[in-house]
Design a protein around this motif. Structure first.
Motif, short mmCIF file in Angstrom:
data_model
loop_
_atom_site.label_atom_id
_atom_site.label_comp_id
_atom_site.label_asym_id
_atom_site.label_seq_id
_atom_site.Cartn_x
_atom_site.Cartn_y
_atom_site.Cartn_z
N GLU A 76 5.44 4.02 12.10
CA GLU A 76 5.07 2.62 11.88
C GLU A 76 5.11 2.23 10.42
O GLU A 76 4.96 1.09 10.08
N GLU A 77 5.34 3.23 9.56
CA GLU A 77 5.38 2.93 8.13
C GLU A 77 6.80 2.80 7.61
O GLU A 77 7.02 2.76 6.42
N LYS A 78 7.75 2.74 8.52
CA LYS A 78 9.13 2.70 8.06
C LYS A 78 9.58 1.31 7.64
O LYS A 78 10.76 1.08 7.41
N GLU B 25 14.13 -14.48 -13.69
CA GLU B 25 14.99 -13.37 -13.27
C GLU B 25 14.12 -12.14 -13.07
O GLU B 25 13.13 -11.95 -13.76
N ILE B 26 14.54 -11.33 -12.15
CA ILE B 26 13.80 -10.11 -11.87
C ILE B 26 14.42 -8.94 -12.63
O ILE B 26 15.64 -8.78 -12.63
N GLU B 27 13.57 -8.16 -13.26
CA GLU B 27 14.11 -7.01 -14.00
C GLU B 27 14.25 -5.76 -13.15
O GLU B 27 14.79 -4.76 -13.59
N GLY B 28 13.67 -5.81 -11.97
CA GLY B 28 13.76 -4.63 -11.09
C GLY B 28 12.97 -3.45 -11.62
O GLY B 28 13.48 -2.35 -11.71
N LYS B 29 11.73 -3.72 -11.99
CA LYS B 29 10.91 -2.67 -12.61
C LYS B 29 10.18 -1.79 -11.60
O LYS B 29 9.68 -0.73 -11.94
N ALA B 30 10.06 -2.27 -10.37
CA ALA B 30 9.28 -1.50 -9.40
C ALA B 30 9.99 -0.20 -9.09
O ALA B 30 11.22 -0.15 -9.06
N PRO B 31 9.22 0.88 -8.88
CA PRO B 31 9.88 2.16 -8.58
C PRO B 31 10.72 2.04 -7.31
O PRO B 31 10.31 1.41 -6.35
N ARG B 32 11.93 2.63 -7.35
CA ARG B 32 12.82 2.59 -6.20
C ARG B 32 12.60 3.76 -5.26
O ARG B 32 12.89 3.74 -4.12
N LYS B 33 12.13 4.86 -5.86
CA LYS B 33 11.98 6.07 -5.05
C LYS B 33 10.52 6.26 -4.69
O LYS B 33 9.62 5.96 -5.46
N ARG B 34 10.32 6.82 -3.51
CA ARG B 34 8.97 7.12 -3.11
C ARG B 34 8.47 8.37 -3.81
O ARG B 34 9.26 9.24 -4.16
N SER B 35 7.15 8.47 -3.92
CA SER B 35 6.58 9.72 -4.40
C SER B 35 6.70 10.74 -3.28
O SER B 35 6.96 10.39 -2.14
N LYS B 36 6.48 12.02 -3.61
CA LYS B 36 6.60 13.09 -2.62
C LYS B 36 5.75 12.79 -1.38
O LYS B 36 6.19 12.91 -0.25
N ALA B 37 4.51 12.36 -1.66
CA ALA B 37 3.59 12.13 -0.54
C ALA B 37 4.10 11.05 0.39
O ALA B 37 3.75 11.00 1.55
N GLY C 26 2.00 2.39 -3.16
CA GLY C 26 0.97 2.81 -4.10
C GLY C 26 0.17 1.69 -4.72
O GLY C 26 -0.59 1.91 -5.66
N LEU C 27 0.34 0.46 -4.23
CA LEU C 27 -0.43 -0.65 -4.80
C LEU C 27 -1.69 -0.86 -3.98
O LEU C 27 -1.70 -0.65 -2.77
N ASP C 28 -2.74 -1.29 -4.67
CA ASP C 28 -4.03 -1.44 -4.03
C ASP C 28 -4.10 -2.82 -3.38
O ASP C 28 -4.41 -3.82 -4.03
N ALA C 29 -3.75 -2.88 -2.10
CA ALA C 29 -3.65 -4.19 -1.43
C ALA C 29 -4.31 -4.15 -0.06
O ALA C 29 -4.34 -3.12 0.59
N ALA C 30 -4.84 -5.30 0.36
CA ALA C 30 -5.41 -5.40 1.72
C ALA C 30 -5.16 -6.80 2.26
O ALA C 30 -5.10 -7.77 1.48
N PRO C 31 -5.00 -6.91 3.57
CA PRO C 31 -4.71 -8.22 4.16
C PRO C 31 -5.97 -9.00 4.54
O PRO C 31 -7.01 -8.39 4.80
N LYS D 193 0.84 -1.20 0.00
CA LYS D 193 0.00 0.00 0.00
C LYS D 193 0.87 1.24 0.00
O LYS D 193 0.61 2.21 -0.70
N LYS D 194 1.92 1.18 0.81
CA LYS D 194 2.80 2.33 0.92
C LYS D 194 3.45 2.64 -0.44
O LYS D 194 3.73 3.79 -0.77
#
Ligand code: AMP
Length: 474
Positions: free
Chosen positions: A398-400, A379-391, A276-281, A273-274
């Motif tokens: 607790e979100e660290k 193999e993983i291409e490492g496509k996920a964003p590495r940097k957080r958005s500004k928000a 930016g993905l739409d996920a719930a447990p 979620k942090k």
């Protein structure tokens, strides 16, 4: 090929089947329905996704169509290991009994006793319950099981895993000896074999092929992953997961992510979620209304990613999941088959990816042995964003969880609490030290290594840095 109309089912049940759009019975249905309709005991060895729920629901409804329930004496009983599965079985009953006048009650935890009592008092034809809740009602004297003519045990192997077998034995002994028993399990562990030998009488045994052999439409892959450091395993593994999801792109319309531990279910969902993905447990410790809301949202397509434990997801019928991700290799190889069976249903294409750490390799070998197939390494291409958005730049404490290791190693050392069972046994630590002291050790170390005062961040008031003499002089 067998047709539903060949099976001697009640015509009103046949009508409902037709309206549900089913063309022909699945193998477990074709095998189990005729002996069940004859009043025989049935032992069905089948997994979820094979149509097993209808294989006991349809004959039950046909048998119960005639006759009426008496107050507090249900005529039939369906036992399920989890609330979700019980709720799903109840939905199946509603679908197939829509042209019949039969009543049902659902006895599951998280729903008030009062309402359930009211229904039972009126008399129900079908009682669907989890074992613990059923016995609670029984012990309060609100329920008599002496009128049960048909008893179903669904997912017995999961009941065994969850420690419900003594409850099941007790319930068997509370129902009449003459009852008909329909018993379902995905596997036949020795303990299950013992129960069936004790409580079933000359059952018709129907075994359908393992889903693994039937699931040729599922493309599988495994990422062999080794963390750069043991204490970074959690966060790096979550990054691999995000990379996998990113790599699949839009093809990943909806997904279930399985974790072995409830703590990881929560951590993973929060972390996704942090980013930016739409996920719930979903897991057993969440309250029922929340679980129902999450599941409904996932079924309706409002939620893209469901992060789940095996128990919570067991038996859930989510028709079209594009992807399954195993955040952990399951401890029981059979669970792998259950998990990936959530995708590629009914001939649709599906993809299932597993993340395997060196510690999981033995369990992974067992999976490959079970499905008799080598799962391709990806193999993983490492496509996920590495940097957080500004928000997201200033996460709350607790979100660290997923603080970037490169950027802030000390934050990660403090907050990246590995699940208890995974904690590395540091040689310098005495065996008897407890978990909280381990945790304090790590925090302290984080503090010393960086010359910071724990709890004050970078803003150490200057007077603290003065020596005592200097302070007194001032
Ligand atoms: P189950 O194994 O009981 O969880 O059922 C898996 C899914 O198959 C559910 O979505 C059912 O609605 C569906 N289903 C059950 N029987 C049939 C059938 N004969 N034809 C098509 N779909 C079915």
């Amino acid at each position: 090929m067998t047709k539903f109309s060949d099976l001697n089912l009640n015509t009103k049940v046949l009508k409902a089947i037709d309206e549900a759009g089913y063309e022909s019975p699945t193998p477990i249905q074709a095998g189990a329905i005729p002996p069940a309709l004859e009043g025989r005991d049935v032992l069905g060895i089948a997994q979820t996704g094979t149509g097993k729920t209808a294989s006991f629901t349809l004959p039950m409804l046909s048998l119960l169509a005639r006759g009426r329930a008496r107050a507090r004496m249900p005529r039939s009983l369906v036992l399920c290991p989890t609330r979700e599965l019980a709720a799903q079985v109840a939905e199946n009953f509603d679908t197939y009994s829509k042209h019949l006048k039969l009543t049902k009650a659902l006895l599951i935890g998280g729903v008030s006793f009062k309402e359930q009592d009211k229904l039972i008092d009126k008399g129900v034809d079908v009682l669907i319950a989890t074992p613990g809740r059923l016995l609670d009602h029984f012990e309060r004297g609100k329920l008599l099981l002496t009128g049960v003519q048909i008893m179903v045990v669904d997912e017995a192997d999961r009941m065994l895993d969850m420690g419900f077998i003594p409850d099941i034995e007790r319930i068997f002994s509370l129902t009449p000896f003459t009852r008909q028993t329909l018993f379902f399990s995905a596997t036949m562990a020795p303990e299950i074999e013992r129960i069936t030998n004790t409580f079933l009488s000359a059952p018709a045994r129907i075994e359908v092929a393992r889903q693994a052999t039937a699931s040729e439409t599922i493309e599988q892959g495994v990422v062999m992953f080794k963390a750069s450091r043991r204490d970074r395993e959690g966060s790096e593994k979550r990054r691999v997961l995000r990379d996998l999801i990113a790599q699949e792109g839009d093809a990943c319309t909806n997904a279930i992510i399985f974790c072995n531990r409830k703590t990881d279910v929560d951590i993973c969902a929060k972390s996704l979620k942090k980013y930016g993905l739409d996920a719930a447990p979903i897991h057993g410790d969440l309250d029922q209304s929340q679980r129902t809301r999450t599941l409904d949202a996932f079924r309706n397509g409002e939620l893209r990613i469901l992060v789940a434990s095996d128990v919570a997801a067991r038996g859930l019928d989510v028709p079209s999941v594009s992807h399954v991700f195993n955040f952990d290799v399951p401890g029981h190889a059979e669970d792998y088959v259950h998990r990936i069976g959530r995708t590629g249903r009914a001939g649709r294409d599906g993809k299932a990816f597993t993340i395997c750490t060196p510690r999981d390799e033995k369990a992974f070998d067992a999976v490959e042995k079970l499905i008799q197939k080598e799962i391709p390494r990806v193999e993983i291409e490492g496509k996920a964003p590495r940097k957080r958005s500004k928000a997201e730049e200033q996460p709350k404490v607790e979100e660290k969880l997923d603080a970037q290791p490169e950027a802030k190693p000390q934050v990660e050392a403090k907050t990246e609490e590995a699940p208890k069972s995974e904690k590395p046994a540091s040689k310098s630590r005495g065996r008897s030290r407890n978990r909280s002291s381990d945790r304090n050790d790590r925090n302290d170390r984080g503090g010393r290594d960086n010359n910071k005062v724990v709890g004050m961040g970078d803003h150490m008031p200057s007077f603290i840095a003065l020596s005592f003499d200097e302070r007194r002089a001032g």
